[in-house]
Design a protein around this motif. Structure first.
Motif, PDB file in Angstrom:
ATOM      1  N   GLY A 251       9.483 -33.304 -33.134  1.00 34.29           N
ATOM      2  CA  GLY A 251      10.167 -34.578 -33.044  1.00 34.29           C
ATOM      3  C   GLY A 251      11.671 -34.385 -33.184  1.00 34.29           C
ATOM      4  O   GLY A 251      12.194 -33.289 -32.962  1.00 34.29           O
ATOM      5  N   PHE A 252      12.362 -35.444 -33.594  1.00 41.67           N
ATOM      6  CA  PHE A 252      13.816 -35.341 -33.652  1.00 41.67           C
ATOM      7  C   PHE A 252      14.394 -36.360 -34.627  1.00 41.67           C
ATOM      8  O   PHE A 252      13.721 -37.306 -35.041  1.00 41.67           O
ATOM      9  CB  PHE A 252      14.420 -35.553 -32.262  1.00 41.67           C
ATOM     10  CG  PHE A 252      14.011 -36.848 -31.606  1.00 41.67           C
ATOM     11  CD1 PHE A 252      14.598 -38.047 -31.956  1.00 41.67           C
ATOM     12  CD2 PHE A 252      13.034 -36.859 -30.625  1.00 41.67           C
ATOM     13  CE1 PHE A 252      14.232 -39.242 -31.364  1.00 41.67           C
ATOM     14  CE2 PHE A 252      12.654 -38.055 -30.012  1.00 41.67           C
ATOM     15  CZ  PHE A 252      13.258 -39.239 -30.389  1.00 41.67           C
ATOM     16  N   GLY A 253      15.672 -36.136 -34.957  1.00 43.00           N
ATOM     17  CA  GLY A 253      16.418 -37.095 -35.768  1.00 43.00           C
ATOM     18  C   GLY A 253      15.897 -37.239 -37.181  1.00 43.00           C
ATOM     19  O   GLY A 253      15.180 -36.372 -37.695  1.00 43.00           O
ATOM     20  N   PRO A 254      16.219 -38.352 -37.834  1.00 43.46           N
ATOM     21  CA  PRO A 254      15.795 -38.580 -39.219  1.00 43.46           C
ATOM     22  C   PRO A 254      14.280 -38.586 -39.390  1.00 43.46           C
ATOM     23  O   PRO A 254      13.781 -38.341 -40.487  1.00 43.46           O
ATOM     24  CB  PRO A 254      16.391 -39.963 -39.552  1.00 43.46           C
ATOM     25  CG  PRO A 254      17.510 -40.150 -38.579  1.00 43.46           C
ATOM     26  CD  PRO A 254      17.081 -39.438 -37.335  1.00 43.46           C
ATOM     27  N   ARG A 255      13.540 -38.837 -38.308  1.00 43.81           N
ATOM     28  CA  ARG A 255      12.084 -38.899 -38.407  1.00 43.81           C
ATOM     29  C   ARG A 255      11.424 -37.583 -37.988  1.00 43.81           C
ATOM     30  O   ARG A 255      10.238 -37.554 -37.684  1.00 43.81           O
ATOM     31  CB  ARG A 255      11.543 -40.053 -37.563  1.00 43.81           C
ATOM     32  CG  ARG A 255      12.003 -41.417 -38.059  1.00 43.81           C
ATOM     33  CD  ARG A 255      11.111 -42.517 -37.539  1.00 43.81           C
ATOM     34  NE  ARG A 255       9.803 -42.456 -38.169  1.00 43.81           N
ATOM     35  CZ  ARG A 255       9.139 -43.508 -38.646  1.00 43.81           C
ATOM     36  NH1 ARG A 255       9.688 -44.707 -38.602  1.00 43.81           N
ATOM     37  NH2 ARG A 255       7.950 -43.384 -39.177  1.00 43.81           N
ATOM     38  N   ILE A 256      12.186 -36.508 -37.990  1.00 43.42           N
ATOM     39  CA  ILE A 256      11.595 -35.212 -37.681  1.00 43.42           C
ATOM     40  C   ILE A 256      10.467 -34.917 -38.666  1.00 43.42           C
ATOM     41  O   ILE A 256      10.508 -35.356 -39.822  1.00 43.42           O
ATOM     42  CB  ILE A 256      12.671 -34.096 -37.732  1.00 43.42           C
ATOM     43  CG1 ILE A 256      12.142 -32.815 -37.094  1.00 43.42           C
ATOM     44  CG2 ILE A 256      13.162 -33.867 -39.152  1.00 43.42           C
ATOM     45  CD1 ILE A 256      13.231 -31.781 -36.851  1.00 43.42           C
TER      46      ILE A 256
ATOM     47  N   ILE B  55       4.238 -36.155 -26.753  1.00 40.81           N
ATOM     48  CA  ILE B  55       4.997 -37.369 -26.458  1.00 40.81           C
ATOM     49  C   ILE B  55       5.553 -37.959 -27.752  1.00 40.81           C
ATOM     50  O   ILE B  55       4.837 -38.050 -28.753  1.00 40.81           O
ATOM     51  CB  ILE B  55       4.110 -38.427 -25.769  1.00 40.81           C
ATOM     52  CG1 ILE B  55       3.590 -37.880 -24.439  1.00 40.81           C
ATOM     53  CG2 ILE B  55       4.867 -39.711 -25.527  1.00 40.81           C
ATOM     54  CD1 ILE B  55       2.636 -38.815 -23.746  1.00 40.81           C
ATOM     55  N   VAL B  56       6.813 -38.336 -27.725  1.00 46.80           N
ATOM     56  CA  VAL B  56       7.431 -39.042 -28.846  1.00 46.80           C
ATOM     57  C   VAL B  56       7.778 -40.445 -28.379  1.00 46.80           C
ATOM     58  O   VAL B  56       8.417 -40.628 -27.332  1.00 46.80           O
ATOM     59  CB  VAL B  56       8.696 -38.314 -29.341  1.00 46.80           C
ATOM     60  CG1 VAL B  56       9.401 -39.151 -30.400  1.00 46.80           C
ATOM     61  CG2 VAL B  56       8.342 -36.952 -29.909  1.00 46.80           C
ATOM     62  N   GLY B  57       7.339 -41.436 -29.137  1.00 53.54           N
ATOM     63  CA  GLY B  57       7.622 -42.824 -28.785  1.00 53.54           C
ATOM     64  C   GLY B  57       8.410 -43.523 -29.875  1.00 53.54           C
ATOM     65  O   GLY B  57       8.203 -43.278 -31.060  1.00 53.54           O
TER      66      GLY B  57
END
Length: 527
Positions: free
Chosen positions: A469-474, A403-405
């Motif tokens: 995860g994804f995006g800049p916070r991968i 889960i990614v929050g």
């Protein structure tokens, strides 16, 4: 006179009680109104969801649905689709409300999103406008601190700039030798066990061994020493993790009692003591490494990060206590992420390969043709396409973090939807990874060949593949985790053949990660 005094004391007591209740009611009532406003705003835009109760939102329904769910019973029926077992409330509501819906846990309003286009939009938002969900990071603070994994805003951006430079692919390649050395110790033990078992080989529970290897690797890479010196720290992290994740944070009740009396994160004395001992051990180890690096001029990952932190000091953001906090928090993050996630991913990979021996043969042929003596190195790792495909497919079916929050720190737009400030946004990664509309009708099957032309051709929406995860916070440790997994899988398959033990019980279990609750037991023979 005495009765007058008693009456006065009682009057004061009731005034205090009524005052506390009044203040609490005023604060709680305002928070309830704010949640109602968010929910109403989302509903006006067409986002529906289960009706919440005043005091605990939809927590009671989540617990009821979870309790009514039939879990894996150990009957050796292996299904890779565990979402409906581990997160049945999400699936229950998805059937009623679609891919996008809202629900509540007391004083927190949540938005569930598993629409690929909206997920893509979320990955492209300025990361200072969204970040880690604050009530979750507070709960996980004892084991993760306020480092690059959990921090938000400018503090996160500052840490990211310091650390990202040390996790590049080229720098990770220099760690392959340490990975091989750590793995060879485990393989030597396995060879002795197999030899004692004769032609029938032997049974090994591999997940525990993988945790030891990962701990050894991250200790060598981070601290420049062996697993034995870091064993105490990692043992503390494991104990602390067990205590903190005893209850699912998805059921966390953000209501009146928590608002008035504060989080119960620090109510357990043993947890507090473990946290203090953990941080003390990390700092002592850091100071020892600083002395060793001065004497030997050796630069390990930790020392490179420390150098970056010192170079970035501007006198305003940093002082001695802040510097220590930065070091301890990010050591926690590196040790937790580098230890657990890779070990769990490799465990699932070996389980899948045990079920699919034809892929063992394909990997073995590739290794024998590419690697001298079957041992991968920086030159040959890029040529192991089959190994890469198998690991990518494993992480599709069993992503390390399910889960990614994200929390909206200001109003944000996702397509035609405006998400109000304060809403928590959740993505259930296994649901995205198994969506037939994205991956095809064989989405629940183990088919590594779907990655034969890379991630961008593996599915309809590449942004829907997000094991890190994804995006800049991968995940910063993505390259490290992938490299370690390739090394371990290559070495194991080149030396052994294996099948699942009849005693294996398939039971994915969610704590921080989705782990095999009863371990992964294989029957193994020499190749």
């Amino acid at each position: 006179m005495e009765s007058f005094f008693v009456e006065a004391v009682n009057a004061i007591w009731w005034i205090v009680v009524v005052g506390i209740i009044g203040v609490g009611y005023h604060a709680y009532g305002g928070a309830v109104v704010e949640q109602w406003r968010m929910r109403r705003y989302l509903r006006k835009q067409g986002v529906k969801g289960p009706p919440p109760s005043i005091f605990n939102g939809n927590v009671s329904e989540m617990k009821r649905v979870q309790s009514e769910t039939i879990h894996y019973s150990g009957d050796n029926i292996i299904s890779h689709d565990y979402s409906s077992s581990l997160f049945p409330y999400f699936e229950h509501w998805r059937k009623q409300y679609g891919r996008v819906y809202t629900y509540s846990t007391g004083l927190k309003q949540h938005l569930y999103i598993n629409h690929p286009e909206m997920v893509k939009e979320l990955t492209q938002i300025n990361t200072l406008n969204v970040g880690r969900i604050t009530h979750v990071t507070k709960r996980l603070e004892p084991i993760l601190g306020n480092g690059v994994i959990t921090s938000n805003g400018s503090h996160w951006a500052h840490q990211r700039r310091i650390m990202a430079h040390e996790f590049t692919h080229d720098k990770i390649k220099g760690m392959i030798g340490s990975m091989v050395d750590s793995a060879m110790q485990m393989l030597s033990k396995w060879e002795e066990m197999v030899e004692r078992g004769g032609q029938m080989g032997c049974e090994i529970r591999v997940d525990e061994d993988f945790k030891d290897v990962s701990a050894d690797v991250i200790s060598r890479v981070c601290f420049g020493n062996s697993f034995f010196k870091g064993k105490k720290i990692i043992s503390m992290i494991n104990d602390l993790s067990t205590a903190i994740t005893r209850r699912s944070f998805l059921f966390r009740l953000n209501g009146f009692t928590e608002m008035v009396f504060g989080s119960k994160k620090h109510s357990d004395v043993n947890t507090n003591e473990l946290e203090k001992a953990l941080e003390s051990s990390i700092w002592e180890t850091v100071k020892e490494r600083e002395s060793e690096c001065v004497e030997t001029h050796k630069k390990d990952l930790l020392q490179l990060i420390l150098d970056g932190a010192m170079r970035s000091c501007d006198g305003n953001l940093w002082d001695k206590s802040a510097y220590k906090r930065f070091v301890v928090d990010n050591c926690k993050s590196i040790l937790v992420a580098g230890h657990e996630s890779t070990a769990v991913s490799v465990s699932w990979c070996i389980m899948l390969l045990a079920l699919n021996p034809n892929w063992q043969i394909r990997i073995r042929d590739e290794i024998l043709s590419s690697c001298k003596n079957g041992i991968p190195d920086a030159e040959t790792i890029p040529n192991l396409k089959t190994v890469t495909m198998v690991i990518q497919e494993t992480m599709r079916l069993y992503p390390p973090t399910p889960i990614v929050g994200r929390e909206a720190f200001t109003d944000i737009r996702l397509g035609n939807l405006v998400v109000p400030k304060g809403v928590c946004i959740w993505n259930l990664i296994p649901a995205l990874h198994r969506d037939p509309e994205i991956w095809g009708e064989d989405a629940n099957e183990f088919k590594p060949e779907r990655f034969s032309e890379g991630i961008f051709r593996a599915c309809k929406y590449p942004q829907s593949y997000m094991p890190f995860g994804f995006g800049p916070r991968i995940c910063l440790g993505k390259n490290l985790a992938m490299m370690e997994a390739k090394v371990l899988v290559s070495l194991i398959v080149s030396k052994f053949s294996f099948t699942l033990s009849p005693t294996y019980q398939h039971s994915p279990n969610h704590k921080l990660l989705v782990e095999p609750q009863h371990g992964v037991v294989i029957r193994i023979v020499r190749q």
